[in-house]
Write an enzyme that holds these catalytic residues in place. Structure first.
Site, PDB file in Angstrom:
ATOM      1  N   LYS A  76       0.859  -1.187   0.000  1.00 16.15           N
ATOM      2  CA  LYS A  76       0.000   0.000   0.000  1.00 16.15           C
ATOM      3  C   LYS A  76       0.892   1.233   0.000  1.00 16.15           C
ATOM      4  O   LYS A  76       1.715   1.418   0.894  1.00 16.15           O
ATOM      5  CB  LYS A  76      -0.896   0.014   1.248  1.00 16.15           C
ATOM      6  CG  LYS A  76      -1.570   1.376   1.524  1.00 16.15           C
ATOM      7  CD  LYS A  76      -2.476   1.357   2.748  1.00 16.15           C
ATOM      8  CE  LYS A  76      -2.989   2.759   3.101  1.00 16.15           C
ATOM      9  NZ  LYS A  76      -3.847   2.782   4.317  1.00 16.15           N
ATOM     10  N   ASP A 124      -2.448  10.377   3.510  1.00 16.92           N
ATOM     11  CA  ASP A 124      -3.832   9.973   3.765  1.00 16.92           C
ATOM     12  C   ASP A 124      -4.522  10.996   4.654  1.00 16.92           C
ATOM     13  O   ASP A 124      -4.386  10.980   5.870  1.00 16.92           O
ATOM     14  CB  ASP A 124      -3.845   8.584   4.430  1.00 16.92           C
ATOM     15  CG  ASP A 124      -5.271   8.086   4.688  1.00 16.92           C
ATOM     16  OD1 ASP A 124      -6.231   8.689   4.150  1.00 16.92           O
ATOM     17  OD2 ASP A 124      -5.416   7.091   5.423  1.00 16.92           O
ATOM     18  N   LYS A 180      -9.884  12.969   8.217  1.00 17.14           N
ATOM     19  CA  LYS A 180      -9.341  12.612   9.530  1.00 17.14           C
ATOM     20  C   LYS A 180      -9.287  13.852  10.413  1.00 17.14           C
ATOM     21  O   LYS A 180      -9.192  14.973   9.896  1.00 17.14           O
ATOM     22  CB  LYS A 180      -7.905  12.089   9.363  1.00 17.14           C
ATOM     23  CG  LYS A 180      -7.795  10.679   8.823  1.00 17.14           C
ATOM     24  CD  LYS A 180      -6.322  10.260   8.746  1.00 17.14           C
ATOM     25  CE  LYS A 180      -6.178   8.863   8.164  1.00 17.14           C
ATOM     26  NZ  LYS A 180      -6.817   7.806   8.947  1.00 17.14           N
ATOM     27  N   GLU A 216      -9.242   3.691   2.456  1.00 10.69           N
ATOM     28  CA  GLU A 216      -8.762   3.782   1.070  1.00 10.69           C
ATOM     29  C   GLU A 216      -7.704   2.749   0.742  1.00 10.69           C
ATOM     30  O   GLU A 216      -7.519   2.390  -0.419  1.00 10.69           O
ATOM     31  CB  GLU A 216      -8.234   5.199   0.797  1.00 10.69           C
ATOM     32  CG  GLU A 216      -6.778   5.449   1.181  1.00 10.69           C
ATOM     33  CD  GLU A 216      -6.490   5.320   2.674  1.00 10.69           C
ATOM     34  OE1 GLU A 216      -7.446   5.367   3.480  1.00 10.69           O
ATOM     35  OE2 GLU A 216      -5.306   5.156   3.044  1.00 10.69           O
ATOM     36  N   ARG A 228      -7.467  -0.423   1.274  1.00 13.71           N
ATOM     37  CA  ARG A 228      -7.987  -1.666   0.685  1.00 13.71           C
ATOM     38  C   ARG A 228      -8.418  -1.440  -0.763  1.00 13.71           C
ATOM     39  O   ARG A 228      -8.347  -2.361  -1.579  1.00 13.71           O
ATOM     40  CB  ARG A 228      -9.142  -2.196   1.567  1.00 13.71           C
ATOM     41  CG  ARG A 228     -10.276  -1.227   1.774  1.00 13.71           C
ATOM     42  CD  ARG A 228     -11.140  -1.563   2.994  1.00 13.71           C
ATOM     43  NE  ARG A 228     -10.471  -1.244   4.266  1.00 13.71           N
ATOM     44  CZ  ARG A 228     -10.979  -1.462   5.467  1.00 13.71           C
ATOM     45  NH1 ARG A 228     -12.175  -2.011   5.596  1.00 13.71           N
ATOM     46  NH2 ARG A 228     -10.314  -1.144   6.553  1.00 13.71           N
TER      47      ARG A 228
HETATM   48  N1  BES Z   1      -3.890   4.652   7.036  1.00 14.00           N
HETATM   49  C1  BES Z   1      -4.991   4.433   7.878  1.00 14.00           C
HETATM   50  C2  BES Z   1      -4.682   3.462   9.022  1.00 14.00           C
HETATM   51  C3  BES Z   1      -3.701   3.943  10.030  1.00 14.00           C
HETATM   52  C4  BES Z   1      -4.132   4.685  11.111  1.00 14.00           C
HETATM   53  C5  BES Z   1      -2.378   3.621   9.922  1.00 14.00           C
HETATM   54  C6  BES Z   1      -3.216   5.111  12.055  1.00 14.00           C
HETATM   55  C7  BES Z   1      -1.462   4.051  10.862  1.00 14.00           C
HETATM   56  C8  BES Z   1      -1.890   4.782  11.931  1.00 14.00           C
HETATM   57  C9  BES Z   1      -6.147   3.843   7.044  1.00 14.00           C
HETATM   58  O1  BES Z   1      -6.232   4.304   5.759  1.00 14.00           O
HETATM   59  C10 BES Z   1      -7.412   4.238   7.733  1.00 14.00           C
HETATM   60  O2  BES Z   1      -7.691   5.378   7.784  1.00 14.00           O
HETATM   61  N2  BES Z   1      -8.131   3.242   8.228  1.00 14.00           N
HETATM   62  C11 BES Z   1      -9.355   3.470   8.893  1.00 14.00           C
HETATM   63  C12 BES Z   1     -10.299   2.386   8.481  1.00 14.00           C
HETATM   64  C13 BES Z   1     -11.715   2.613   8.943  1.00 14.00           C
HETATM   65  C14 BES Z   1     -12.305   3.805   8.230  1.00 14.00           C
HETATM   66  C15 BES Z   1     -12.497   1.361   8.665  1.00 14.00           C
HETATM   67  C16 BES Z   1      -9.113   3.431  10.404  1.00 14.00           C
HETATM   68  O3  BES Z   1      -8.283   2.625  10.857  1.00 14.00           O
HETATM   69  O4  BES Z   1      -9.689   4.230  11.098  1.00 14.00           O
HETATM   70 ZN    ZN Z   2      -4.472   4.913   4.878  1.00 14.50          ZN
HETATM   71 MN    MN Z   3      -7.349   6.079   5.561  1.00  9.84          MN
END
Ligand code: BES
Ligand code: ZN
Ligand code: MN
Length: 509
Positions: free
Chosen positions: A274, A279, A286, A358, A360
């Site tokens: 990935k 992000d 976020k 995103e 996935r």
């Molecule tokens: N890149 C993030 C996951 C992440 C969060 C990595 C903190 C490292 C530190 C990923 O894209 C994300 O935002 N995932 C969401 C998924 C949810 C919306 C189902 C998450 O973990 O909140």
């Molecule tokens: Zn991410």
């Molecule tokens: Mn994300």
């Protein structure tokens, strides 16, 4: 590259102009501290100063503890550093790495530029390794510790910069030690590329510039690098990764790296990363605090790139393909929305319920592409996929999800051997159902908070074809380290490079 990591040398003779001499003491249950041959020798030369210092400091040789002795007459160097080995018979590869890593930090704190390490051959013989393997692991730990990302520090005073330039190992059989270290050094160089990429900032590293770095770094090693532009991806029907990238003025890329070191015609192992170069969460934005951390949301791609460099540079006898999906997840008038239904390259449709899930979407097209194009028998993907992974396992273990127990356990063992530890996580049908959608073939989140990391894994599994062995490493908790670890200064850890190099060495070569 950033500041140059220390140079490692092996020789039968000690370094002439060393400013620091490193000697060893092992822990010995009955007799207290036990000096290595070179330590005894130095004690004689210094008229007993070493033993006196050990006694005065009550230094017993505990593992990775140090006693620094400045200005000792007869030592032939500014400093003598006594390094504790712990109990010699208990020493394994990771112990040598740990002591080597801690020693490098110690040498920098003592402002050493050229240190001579009288490697403890006798103690190494009592350990679980051969002396040359022990020396190689020791040197690897030290080398990995000397990495630093400092290219943007323009006003740093010289005395704040790391001093250590050369680490000279005095060993009995230098040729053997050099040979044992050669492969490890290539792996370290791969890890440094990963760290450079993961540390790099998002105004400099974006899909196009990332792809250019891959080409520049890997093509000279005989890796075939192919870059797909947004136009190419659209043509191939990659509606998922394209949707993630569409809100950014930086267009997405998909890069393949093909390395043929194995038998002609043998189906490859694939590594898929990935690479979200930043992000923001997109329209499902976020929260502000900590958002800068999302520059390392491309760590999976960084790891795949560094791994491919390591494999090619050390001439691994394997056919391996690296694929990275690169996109920037931004909110804008062009951004994809919650509610959108996108069509992935596999033909499966995905209802977007959260634009922050995103990773996935990037991976599902990369996974499908690699299976269509390269027909791998095994796929390992790496992604900073879910915050839930950090809640589950913290920062010491990454999670591995898989459709094949043997593959998962092979990865777990490689993790144990390298200190990049994995925990095998469960998958089950109930979690697969959680992403069914009434409007499309699936949605990109479940909507609840349960088993968040497994839900992500189940989403990916829907893009794995029958018969393909697949594992997904969620590295969200381990890609960046807020504390120092063995061979890992604070910052980008390069987690996965050593682990997967070892997995390849143990299972494919
Ligand atoms: N890149 C993030 C996951 C992440 C969060 C990595 C903190 C490292 C530190 C990923 O894209 C994300 O935002 N995932 C969401 C998924 C949810 C919306 C189902 C998450 O973990 O909140
Ligand atoms: Zn991410
Ligand atoms: Mn994300």
């Amino acid at each position: 590259m950033t500041s140059t990591p220390a140079k490692i040398q092996f020789d039968q003779k000690p370094a002439k102009n060393a400013d620091t001499r490193v000697i060893f003491v092992a822990e010995d249950g009955k007799h207290g501290a036990k000096l290595s041959a070179a330590a005894r020798d130095l004690d004689t030369k210094t008229k007993g100063a070493v033993k006196r210092a050990l006694a005065a400091a009550e230094f017993t040789g505990k593992k990775a503890q140090f006693l620094a002795l400045p200005g000792i007459e007869g030592a032939g160097a500014r400093y003598v550093i006594v390094a504790g080995l712990g109990k010699a018979e208990e020493l394994g590869a990771l112990c040598f790495e740990k002591i080597g890593s801690a020693l490098a930090a110690q040498l920098n704190s003592r402002k050493s530029a050229l240190a001579d390490v009288s490697f403890p051959e006798e103690e190494a013989k009592q350990s679980k390794l051969s002396p040359d393997a022990a020396a190689a692991h020791f040197a690897l730990g030290a080398l990995l510790n000397t990495y630093r990302f400092d290219k943007y520090l323009t006003r740093e005073p010289k005395d704040k910069k790391p001093s250590l330039k050369t680490l000279h190992f005095t060993v009995k059989d230098a040729a053997k030690a050099r040979k044992a270290f050669a492969g490890q050094q290539k792996v370290a160089e791969g890890a440094f590329l990963t760290r450079d990429l993961v540390s790099e900032v998002p105004n400099v590293l974006y899909p196009e510039s990332f792809a250019a770095i891959i080409k520049k770094e890997l093509a000279p090693l005989g890796i075939e690098v192919k870059v797909l532009t947004e136009k190419d991806m659209k043509k191939l029907g990659m509606g998922a990764i394209v949707a993630v990238g569409q809100g950014s003025v930086r267009q997405p890329r998909l890069v393949s790296m093909e390395y043929k070191g194995g038998k002609k015609g043998q189906r490859p192992v694939a590594f898929v990363g990935k690479g979200v170069t930043f992000d923001t969460g997109g329209i499902s934005l976020k929260p502000g605090p900590g958002m800068e951390e999302m520059k390392w949301d491309m760590a999976g791609a960084g790891t795949v790139t560094g791994l491919m460099k390591a494999l090619a540079a050390r001439g691994a006898k394997v056919n391996a393909v690296g694929i990275v999906g690169l996109a920037e997840n931004m909110p804008s008038g062009d951004a994809y929305r919650p509610g959108d239904i996108v069509t992935s390259m596999s033909g499966q449709t995905i209802e977007v319920h959260n634009t922050d899930a995103e990773g996935r979407l990037v991976l599902c097209d990369a996974l499908w592409y690699v299976q269509q194009k390269f027909k791998p028998t095994h796929i390992v993907d790496l992604a900073t996929l879910t915050g839930a992974m950090i809640i589950a396992l913290g920062h010491e273990y990454a999670g591995v999800f898989s459709n094949d127990d043997a593959l998962a356990w092979d990865l777990v063992s490689a993790g144990r051997a390298t200190g990049e530890q994995l925990w095998y996580m469960p998958m089950c049908d109930a979690w697969d159902k959680a992403i069914d959608s009434p409007a499309a073939d699936m949605k990109n989140i479940s909507g609840g908070r349960d088993a968040g990391s497994a839900i992500g894994a189940h989403f990916l599994k829907r893009f794995i074809q029958d018969g393909v062995k697949w594992a997904h490493l969620d590295i969200a908790g381990v890609a960046w380290s807020n504390k120092e670890r063995t061979g890992v200064p604070k910052g980008a850890s390069s987690f996965g490079v050593r682990l997967l190099d070892k997995y390849v060495a143990d299972n494919w070569e």
